[in-house]
Scaffold this active site. Structure first.
Site, PDB file in Angstrom:
ATOM      1  N   ARG A 177      -1.169  -1.827   0.834  1.00 34.20           N
ATOM      2  CA  ARG A 177      -1.220  -3.306   0.816  1.00 34.20           C
ATOM      3  C   ARG A 177      -2.173  -3.863   1.884  1.00 34.20           C
ATOM      4  O   ARG A 177      -1.926  -4.918   2.465  1.00 34.20           O
ATOM      5  CB  ARG A 177       0.167  -3.917   1.016  1.00 34.20           C
ATOM      6  CG  ARG A 177       1.147  -3.558  -0.086  1.00 34.20           C
ATOM      7  CD  ARG A 177       0.774  -4.216  -1.420  1.00 34.20           C
ATOM      8  NE  ARG A 177       1.825  -4.008  -2.397  1.00 34.20           N
ATOM      9  CZ  ARG A 177       1.872  -2.967  -3.235  1.00 34.20           C
ATOM     10  NH1 ARG A 177       0.927  -2.037  -3.202  1.00 34.20           N
ATOM     11  NH2 ARG A 177       2.858  -2.859  -4.104  1.00 34.20           N
ATOM     12  N   CYS A 226       6.579  -9.901  -3.118  1.00 36.54           N
ATOM     13  CA  CYS A 226       7.397  -9.255  -2.093  1.00 36.54           C
ATOM     14  C   CYS A 226       7.086  -9.837  -0.722  1.00 36.54           C
ATOM     15  O   CYS A 226       5.922 -10.021  -0.359  1.00 36.54           O
ATOM     16  CB  CYS A 226       7.134  -7.748  -2.077  1.00 36.54           C
ATOM     17  SG  CYS A 226       7.914  -6.919  -3.457  1.00 36.54           S
ATOM     18  N   GLU A 296       4.603  -8.631   4.259  1.00 39.08           N
ATOM     19  CA  GLU A 296       3.513  -8.377   3.316  1.00 39.08           C
ATOM     20  C   GLU A 296       2.828  -9.709   2.976  1.00 39.08           C
ATOM     21  O   GLU A 296       1.626  -9.788   2.797  1.00 39.08           O
ATOM     22  CB  GLU A 296       4.045  -7.744   2.026  1.00 39.08           C
ATOM     23  CG  GLU A 296       2.955  -7.643   0.974  1.00 39.08           C
ATOM     24  CD  GLU A 296       3.393  -6.915  -0.286  1.00 39.08           C
ATOM     25  OE1 GLU A 296       4.089  -5.911  -0.191  1.00 39.08           O
ATOM     26  OE2 GLU A 296       2.994  -7.375  -1.369  1.00 39.08           O
TER      27      GLU A 296
HETATM   28  N1  EPU Z   1      16.643  -2.034  -5.048  1.00 37.83           N
HETATM   29  C1  EPU Z   1      17.915  -2.451  -4.757  1.00 37.83           C
HETATM   30  N2  EPU Z   1      18.109  -3.772  -4.508  1.00 37.83           N
HETATM   31  C2  EPU Z   1      17.104  -4.684  -4.511  1.00 37.83           C
HETATM   32  C3  EPU Z   1      15.783  -4.231  -4.795  1.00 37.83           C
HETATM   33  C4  EPU Z   1      15.586  -2.900  -5.058  1.00 37.83           C
HETATM   34  O1  EPU Z   1      18.858  -1.678  -4.746  1.00 37.83           O
HETATM   35  O2  EPU Z   1      17.364  -5.871  -4.257  1.00 37.83           O
HETATM   36  C5  EPU Z   1      16.453  -0.621  -5.372  1.00 37.83           C
HETATM   37  C6  EPU Z   1      15.996  -0.421  -6.807  1.00 37.83           C
HETATM   38  O3  EPU Z   1      17.078  -0.386  -7.691  1.00 37.83           O
HETATM   39  C7  EPU Z   1      15.241   0.888  -6.726  1.00 37.83           C
HETATM   40  C8  EPU Z   1      14.639   0.868  -5.323  1.00 37.83           C
HETATM   41  O4  EPU Z   1      15.384  -0.089  -4.577  1.00 37.83           O
HETATM   42  O5  EPU Z   1      16.124   1.953  -6.804  1.00 37.83           O
HETATM   43  C9  EPU Z   1      13.171   0.513  -5.316  1.00 37.83           C
HETATM   44  O6  EPU Z   1      13.005  -0.781  -5.898  1.00 37.83           O
HETATM   45  P1  EPU Z   1      11.715  -1.202  -6.739  1.00 37.83           P
HETATM   46  O7  EPU Z   1      11.491  -0.216  -7.827  1.00 37.83           O
HETATM   47  O8  EPU Z   1      11.861  -2.624  -7.104  1.00 37.83           O
HETATM   48  O9  EPU Z   1      10.543  -0.986  -5.754  1.00 37.83           O
HETATM   49  P2  EPU Z   1      10.286  -1.610  -4.342  1.00 37.83           P
HETATM   50  O10 EPU Z   1       9.988  -0.479  -3.433  1.00 37.83           O
HETATM   51  O11 EPU Z   1      11.385  -2.543  -3.927  1.00 37.83           O
HETATM   52  C10 EPU Z   1       7.721  -1.837  -4.676  1.00 37.83           C
HETATM   53  C11 EPU Z   1       6.676  -2.870  -4.347  1.00 37.83           C
HETATM   54  C12 EPU Z   1       6.612  -3.960  -5.418  1.00 37.83           C
HETATM   55  C13 EPU Z   1       6.345  -3.305  -6.758  1.00 37.83           C
HETATM   56  C14 EPU Z   1       7.472  -2.280  -7.021  1.00 37.83           C
HETATM   57  C15 EPU Z   1       7.288  -1.490  -8.292  1.00 37.83           C
HETATM   58  C16 EPU Z   1       6.298  -3.280  -1.993  1.00 37.83           C
HETATM   59  C17 EPU Z   1       6.743  -4.027  -0.795  1.00 37.83           C
HETATM   60  N3  EPU Z   1       7.001  -3.506  -3.083  1.00 37.83           N
HETATM   61  O12 EPU Z   1       8.998  -2.471  -4.601  1.00 37.83           O
HETATM   62  O13 EPU Z   1       5.490  -4.780  -5.100  1.00 37.83           O
HETATM   63  O14 EPU Z   1       6.329  -4.285  -7.774  1.00 37.83           O
HETATM   64  O15 EPU Z   1       7.498  -1.298  -5.957  1.00 37.83           O
HETATM   65  O16 EPU Z   1       6.201  -0.628  -8.155  1.00 37.83           O
HETATM   66  O17 EPU Z   1       5.333  -2.513  -1.938  1.00 37.83           O
HETATM   67  C18 EPU Z   1       4.560  -6.771  -4.155  1.00 37.83           C
HETATM   68  O18 EPU Z   1       3.736  -6.043  -3.625  1.00 37.83           O
HETATM   69  O19 EPU Z   1       4.538  -8.045  -4.045  1.00 37.83           O
HETATM   70  C19 EPU Z   1       5.651  -6.148  -4.899  1.00 37.83           C
HETATM   71  C20 EPU Z   1       6.663  -6.854  -5.358  1.00 37.83           C
END
Ligand code: EPU
Length: 302
Positions: A177, A226, A296
């Protein structure tokens, strides 16, 4: 004549407004009033702005589609420049690849529609990401371990001096990012992206895969994407959820019930509401897990 009058005289082809409400240009729907706001139609206008900036010394703030951005309320005595009207895609070929020349203000969604009609694959991971290509490049946007840097051939910028420079892919530093364009004073005006011909079924399957994860996010609400970066090996959303942040609210701002790394503006949230909520979330994670979450989202509070 002050700087804003000088620019009004020098720049004729662009959308230009005094005392412009920035809330209308951020996906969060929050932001104060810019002394001057410009949406250039040509990169030549940006060169002119850079030259006037060098002699007049006002503060220039560059924004794209306003999707990863939180701007303070009140009057901001600066020039805000959005690249959102610098749009267009030209298609070139190289062996079995396409090299797409994309202007910085082109929405990510429009680029994906174009690659779909070309039956070109390689950018499907960008599906559902709001904002412009310039913004996506600056923050090295992506999903599921993919990010836009993998497709970049070159990036063209307007330098702080007003000169135009084309950066080859190996001259650019990319991180999670982040890119070497952040806080550089350079303005991205276009880029070359590499994609490959592929059967339309493959593209549909890839899109469905990346679209699936958006179902777990508050897509279609007023948010800035995010809020925090993921700490290495962890999910900020999961940490925030485990620390009881989901549903916390201050004023009209609340932590999404769908995904705890999103703060949603439910109507008339103020900049301060969101900042206070960010502080509370950070505090909870620090106290419970000893982790300092890093932002971010880009904050303009000066
Ligand atoms: N989870 C929870 N509770 C929540 C959110 C997530 O338990 O409120 C759990 C999910 O169920 C999953 C794990 O955490 O098991 C990971 O969640 P997710 O797949 O949503 O991925 P993330 O790591 O939270 C990242 C990126 C997102 C991107 C998603 C999918 C960052 C900060 N976040 O989120 O990017 O859409 O992966 O690839 O890098 C962004 O950059 O604005 C963004 C939203």
């Amino acid at each position: 004549m002050n700087w804003s009058e000088m620019l009004k005289k020098e720049i004729r082809s662009s959308f230009l407004a005094k005392n412009f409400s920035l809330a209308s240009r951020t996906t969060m729907g929050i932001g104060g009033t810019a002394e001057l706001y410009i949406e250039p139609l040509k990169s030549e206008d940006i060169v002119t702005i850079k030259k006037v900036e060098a002699s007049e010394g006002f503060r220039l703030r560059v924004i794209g589609g306003g999707s990863n951005l939180l701007i303070r309320d009140g009057i901001i005595p600066d020039l805000f420049l959005s690249t959102r009207k610098l749009t267009g895609i030209e298609i070139g070929t190289r062996n079995d690849e396409y090299i797409l020349e994309v202007k910085a203000g082109t929405p990510v969604s429009i680029l994906l529609a174009r690659t779909g009609s070309l039956s070109a694959s390689g950018l499907e991971y960008l599906i559902g990401i709001p904002g412009t290509i310039g913004g996506a490049l600056t923050g090295n946007a992506g999903a599921r371990g993919y990010s836009i840097s993998r497709n970049v051939e070159w990036v063209e910028t307007i330098e702080t001096t007003g000169d135009i420079r084309r950066w080859k892919k190996n001259e650019i530093e990319w991180g999670y990012r982040s890119s070497s364009f952040i806080n550089s004073g350079r303005i991205i005006v276009s880029c070359g992206l590499c994609v490959k011909s592929a059967p339309i079924d493959t593209i549909r399957k890839n899109r469905a895969f990346f679209w699936d994860m958006r179902k777990e996010q508050p897509y279609g609400t007023k948010s800035a994407g995010c809020i925090f970066k993921n700490p290495e090996g962890l999910s900020a959303g999961k940490l925030l959820d485990e620390c009881g942040c989901k549903g916390l609210s201050i004023g009209d701002a609340s932590v999404s019930l769908k995904h705890a790394n999103f703060i949603v503006n439910n109507g008339n949230a103020s900049f301060e509401d969101v900042i206070e909520l960010i502080k509370e979330c950070r505090k909870r994670v620090k106290e419970a897990r000893g982790i300092d979450l890093q932002l971010e989202v880009r904050i303009i509070d000066g």
